[in-house]
Design a protein around this motif. Sequence first.
Motif, PDB file in Angstrom:
ATOM      1  N   ALA A   1       0.828  -1.211   0.000  1.00  0.00           N
ATOM      2  CA  ALA A   1       0.000   0.000   0.000  1.00  0.00           C
ATOM      3  C   ALA A   1       0.862   1.261   0.000  1.00  0.00           C
ATOM      4  O   ALA A   1       0.553   2.243  -0.699  1.00  0.00           O
ATOM      5  N   GLY A   2       1.965   1.241   0.765  1.00  0.00           N
ATOM      6  CA  GLY A   2       2.843   2.395   0.808  1.00  0.00           C
ATOM      7  C   GLY A   2       3.512   2.670  -0.522  1.00  0.00           C
ATOM      8  O   GLY A   2       3.658   3.830  -0.939  1.00  0.00           O
ATOM      9  N   ASN A   3       3.939   1.611  -1.204  1.00  0.00           N
ATOM     10  CA  ASN A   3       4.526   1.782  -2.531  1.00  0.00           C
ATOM     11  C   ASN A   3       3.538   2.407  -3.500  1.00  0.00           C
ATOM     12  O   ASN A   3       3.894   3.305  -4.273  1.00  0.00           O
ATOM     13  N   VAL A   4       2.308   1.928  -3.489  1.00  0.00           N
ATOM     14  CA  VAL A   4       1.298   2.437  -4.425  1.00  0.00           C
ATOM     15  C   VAL A   4       0.908   3.869  -4.065  1.00  0.00           C
ATOM     16  O   VAL A   4       0.654   4.698  -4.944  1.00  0.00           O
TER      17      VAL A   4
ATOM     18  N   LEU B   1       0.914   9.521  -4.957  1.00  0.00           N
ATOM     19  CA  LEU B   1      -0.214  10.363  -4.549  1.00  0.00           C
ATOM     20  C   LEU B   1       0.182  11.278  -3.398  1.00  0.00           C
ATOM     21  O   LEU B   1      -0.202  12.452  -3.354  1.00  0.00           O
ATOM     22  N   GLU B   2       0.953  10.745  -2.460  1.00  0.00           N
ATOM     23  CA  GLU B   2       1.398  11.559  -1.328  1.00  0.00           C
ATOM     24  C   GLU B   2       2.314  12.686  -1.789  1.00  0.00           C
ATOM     25  O   GLU B   2       2.254  13.811  -1.264  1.00  0.00           O
ATOM     26  N   MET B   3       3.155  12.392  -2.785  1.00  0.00           N
ATOM     27  CA  MET B   3       4.035  13.435  -3.327  1.00  0.00           C
ATOM     28  C   MET B   3       3.232  14.541  -4.012  1.00  0.00           C
ATOM     29  O   MET B   3       3.711  15.688  -4.105  1.00  0.00           O
TER      30      MET B   3
ATOM     31  N   GLY C   1      -7.636  10.642   2.995  1.00  0.00           N
ATOM     32  CA  GLY C   1      -8.816   9.897   2.566  1.00  0.00           C
ATOM     33  C   GLY C   1      -8.794   9.576   1.081  1.00  0.00           C
ATOM     34  O   GLY C   1      -9.138   8.457   0.669  1.00  0.00           O
ATOM     35  N   GLU C   2      -8.386  10.560   0.262  1.00  0.00           N
ATOM     36  CA  GLU C   2      -8.316  10.342  -1.183  1.00  0.00           C
ATOM     37  C   GLU C   2      -7.238   9.325  -1.525  1.00  0.00           C
ATOM     38  O   GLU C   2      -7.421   8.455  -2.388  1.00  0.00           O
TER      39      GLU C   2
END
Length: 360
Positions: free
Chosen positions: A101-104, A108-110, A116-117
């Motif tokens: 999950a962290g890899n995927v 998006l976090e960057m 939530g999104e």
Amino acid sequence: MSTTQMAGMHLVVEDLAKRFGDGPAAVASLSLQVAPGELLGLLGPSGCGKTTTLRMIAGLTPASAGRIVVAGRDVTALPSHKRDMGIVFQNYALFPHMDVAGNVAFGLEMRGLSRGEVTARVARALDLVRLGALAQRRPRELSGGQQQRVALARALVIEPSILLLDEPLSNLDAKLREEMRTEIRDIQRRLGMTTVFVTHDQTEALAMCDRIAVMRAGLLEQLGTPFEIYEQPRTPFVADFVGRTNRLEAVCAADGLIALGALRVRARASVAVGPVTVMVRPHRIEIATQPRGADWNGCAGRIRRVTYVGDMLSCEVEAEGAVLAVEQPTLPGLPTPREGDDVTLAWRVADTLVFPGVAA
């Protein structure tokens, strides 16, 4: 390229070139157009420039010349993170300290999306590649095929305008590679995502792509559908590289017949009198059990070697001074050829490819 020619194309590569130092160009004046939702394959041997082309499209390698246009916008000078493209690398490039999950979620976090999104989109992406139950595992706890799916999900989760695939199946075994190419193609079609796919594997390109760009030494040899590339090759290199073929030097006579030593054959296309290269695919040559019609070439031969390869028998046949590879399916009821057998070979005139000159 005119604005009219670009209209309706999602990706346009125009006169793209790359040169490293003083050596020959890695890519030379390459022009391609990719329609929305199309999967275009870049196919060729190692060193032909296909990965360099992909990296220029992605913005990971600066172009020496030319331009790249996406949806009407020139992105040639933009850094990679502003091109709205997702890329899957050959080695997957997963972060070993992060779970699936962290890899995927990383991309998006960057981009500063809310927690939530990010959570919702990661869940959708993992469900798409059938990895929802493995979200908490680390890359080292996954098989090669599962790691490949994580890399694909990471590229898709950002909802890119274009998906770029750099030989994503090369590290998988043969059976898993076949399963994954079907899965990737199904996902790409379901999403309608414009995709550029780099491979050196002809079977992958033929099975997955809407169109294929065959490259050689930085140049585009032929661009066409899988059918056109395989059945209507424009150069000896394309005919030889895409699929198996018999390649023979011959001479075209004034009467239009082609001399392969003592053998005279006809081809589907006419060429000027002089040296020619003739190619016939092994599986199009039959060990004939009955006479064929006027639309066929034929000759007598003797089998020198027979190799069993599961779904077919691969035969080496000496015929009129030439040595031909012949492939026969292992179907019940067909006679089994044996070494030393005298046989009659037959193949359609339409399956006889002829190219002017002696191919390099």
